[in-house]
Design an enzyme around this catalytic site. Structure first.
Site, PDB file in Angstrom:
ATOM      1  CE  LYS A 194      41.528  42.682  45.838  1.00 43.34           C
ATOM      2  NZ  LYS A 194      40.475  42.104  46.678  1.00 43.34           N
TER       3      LYS A 194
ATOM      4  NE  ARG B 221      37.400  35.912  50.437  1.00 44.47           N
ATOM      5  CZ  ARG B 221      37.491  36.892  49.540  1.00 44.47           C
ATOM      6  NH1 ARG B 221      37.444  36.614  48.246  1.00 44.47           N
ATOM      7  NH2 ARG B 221      37.631  38.148  49.920  1.00 44.47           N
TER       8      ARG B 221
ATOM      9  CE1 TYR C 258      53.732  26.156  18.238  1.00 38.23           C
ATOM     10  CE2 TYR C 258      52.828  27.656  19.865  1.00 38.23           C
ATOM     11  CZ  TYR C 258      53.915  27.117  19.206  1.00 38.23           C
ATOM     12  OH  TYR C 258      55.182  27.536  19.521  1.00 38.23           O
TER      13      TYR C 258
ATOM     14  CG  ASP D 194      56.554  34.347  23.376  1.00 37.56           C
ATOM     15  OD1 ASP D 194      56.614  34.574  24.595  1.00 37.56           O
ATOM     16  OD2 ASP D 194      57.023  33.315  22.832  1.00 37.56           O
TER      17      ASP D 194
HETATM   18  C1  LIG Z   1      39.407  42.950  46.665  1.00 36.13           C
HETATM   19  C2  LIG Z   1      38.635  43.389  47.834  1.00 36.13           C
HETATM   20  C3  LIG Z   1      37.836  44.554  47.785  1.00 36.13           C
HETATM   21  C4  LIG Z   1      37.562  45.305  46.512  1.00 36.13           C
HETATM   22  O1  LIG Z   1      36.600  44.596  45.763  1.00 36.13           O
HETATM   23  P1  LIG Z   1      36.019  45.179  44.394  1.00 36.13           P
HETATM   24  O2  LIG Z   1      34.952  44.242  44.024  1.00 36.13           O
HETATM   25  O3  LIG Z   1      37.153  45.183  43.430  1.00 36.13           O
HETATM   26  O4  LIG Z   1      35.536  46.548  44.700  1.00 36.13           O
HETATM   27  C5  LIG Z   1      37.259  44.994  48.958  1.00 36.13           C
HETATM   28  N1  LIG Z   1      37.433  44.317  50.115  1.00 36.13           N
HETATM   29  C6  LIG Z   1      38.153  43.174  50.173  1.00 36.13           C
HETATM   30  C7  LIG Z   1      38.275  42.459  51.464  1.00 36.13           C
HETATM   31  C8  LIG Z   1      38.766  42.671  49.045  1.00 36.13           C
HETATM   32  O5  LIG Z   1      39.467  41.532  49.114  1.00 36.13           O
END
Ligand SMILES: *Cc1c(COP(=O)(O)O)cnc(C)c1O
Length: 372
Positions: A33, A131, A261, A310
């Protein structure tokens, strides 16, 4: 000639997955992802498959469809799906989809009818992350609806899964509690006639430290990219990403010279400043102003003054530095350069956030293969 680039070592991704795979009897779902945590989703996916992953995990339907468009045929699970998406497009190309509520399940049933084939579903239970996932109270009704849809032939329940809250603290009591809740959820599923081929719970941290959470499939993300999910612990993984840029300009300036800055950095003596063409538009957090480490001209230096959109400036003292020299923000650490872990520590964040930010379209990625 390049000005700034993110180099991604695909052999490292392959080898990290091979190492994860060697440590478990379960199958490995490489999580790709967020553009492969900033490494490039499709090349990362291919490298992970070469290392022995048999599944790919993504959040969005768009990510899953992109993997399919790239010609990747391995099983893919997408788990973050807002109402009203064209899920039938996923069903049509064999993308597995998650459901955690009756509403989500109904969308999958409708998508299956549109696609003219059963939807492959992974039912998610909230075992304590708080969650996603169905609550324990809502789980029986979800199972009942899923069993009915499966009997009708509109869905196939391929997986039952959950996600851990505190696996990066392996002795945290919640890991045991979540595992127990997961077993209860599986027992209830069995009673509803749902026997999923894949039960999955473990992220990277649990994959590396808690074999009792592996079940049939593990879902490592950050470890695929060679970064530790547990700060201070090392598992023989190799960081895949190096971020670097070439010095644009150097100049001698006197003591008392305000830099960048806001003049939050002022030189204390005559010195050489080096201008580096990477900024917050490229992934350097602005919070790295006066704290982010960068290796240049034989030493690790701290960003002088504010991070701009940048560019940043380094104070190199009297060290020899010239335009074209390579400044390394982070890499595997082999040559004394900072690591993503060093950046995370300097900024009070996690290595995940550092590498994921460096997915900007402006900085070209170069893929290394067979370089070691
Ligand atoms: C992102 C994610 C993972 C991977 O988690 P890591 O800590 O990067 O290994 C696994 N399962 C779900 C549902 C996730 O959202």
């Amino acid at each position: 000639m390049w000005q700034a680039e993110v180099a991604v070592d695909l052999d490292a991704i392959r080898d990290n997955v091979a190492l994860l795979r060697a440590g478990t009897a379960a199958e490995v779902m490489a999580v790709v992802k967020a553009d492969g945590y900033g490494h490039g989703m499709v090349p990362a996916a291919r490298a992970a498959l070469a290392g022995g992953a048999s599944w790919l995990g993504v959040c969005t339907l768009g990510e899953a469809l992109q993997l399919r468009s790239a010609g990747i045929t391995a099983p893919v699970l997408a788990w973050l799906l807002a109402p009203g998406l064209p899920l039938h497009e996923g069903v049509a190309v064999d993308v597995d989809l998650a459901a955690a509520s009756l509403g989500q399940l109904a969308e999958l049933v409708a998508a299956a009818k549109l696609a003219g084939r059963p939807a492959r579903v992974h039912l998610k239970i909230d075992t304590g992350l708080g969650r996603g996932g169905a609550t324990q109270d809502d789980w029986p009704a979800l199972l009942e609806a899923a069993a009915k849809a499966q009997a009708d032939g509109t869905i196939e329940v391929v997986g039952v899964w959950s996600h851990l809250a505190c696996a990066d603290e392996p002795d945290h009591p919640s890991v045991d509690r979540q595992r127990a809740a997961f077993l209860d959820a599986l027992a209830l599923a069995e009673r509803s006639g749902i026997r999923p081929r894949y039960r999955h719970l473990a992220n990277s941290a649990a994959t590396l430290t808690r074999p009792d959470t592996h079940f049939d499939l593990v879902r490592p993300g950050i470890a695929v990219y060679g970064l530790t999910p547990i700060p201070g612990r090392h598992f023989g993984l190799r960081p895949a990403m190096t971020a670097r840029a070439r010095v644009l300009l150097t100049k001698r300036v006197p003591a008392g010279y305000g830099v960048s800055y806001g003049h939050t950095y002022i030189t204390t003596k005559e010195t050489t400043l080096a201008q580096i063409p990477l900024g917050y538009g490229d992934g350097i957090p602005r919070a790295a102003s006066n704290v982010g480490p960068i290796q240049l001209a034989g030493a690790v230096r701290t960003i002088a003054g504010r991070v701009c959109m940048d560019q940043v400036v380094l104070d190199c003292g009297d060290d020899p530095v010239a335009p074209g020299d390579v400044a390394v923000l982070f890499g595997p650490g082999d040559h004394g350069e900072p690591t993503a872990d060093d950046w995370a520590a300097a900024l009070g964040t996690i290595n995940y956030e550092i590498v994921t930010r460096f997915g900007s379209a402006r900085v070209p990625r170069v893929y290394l293969r067979g370089e070691r």
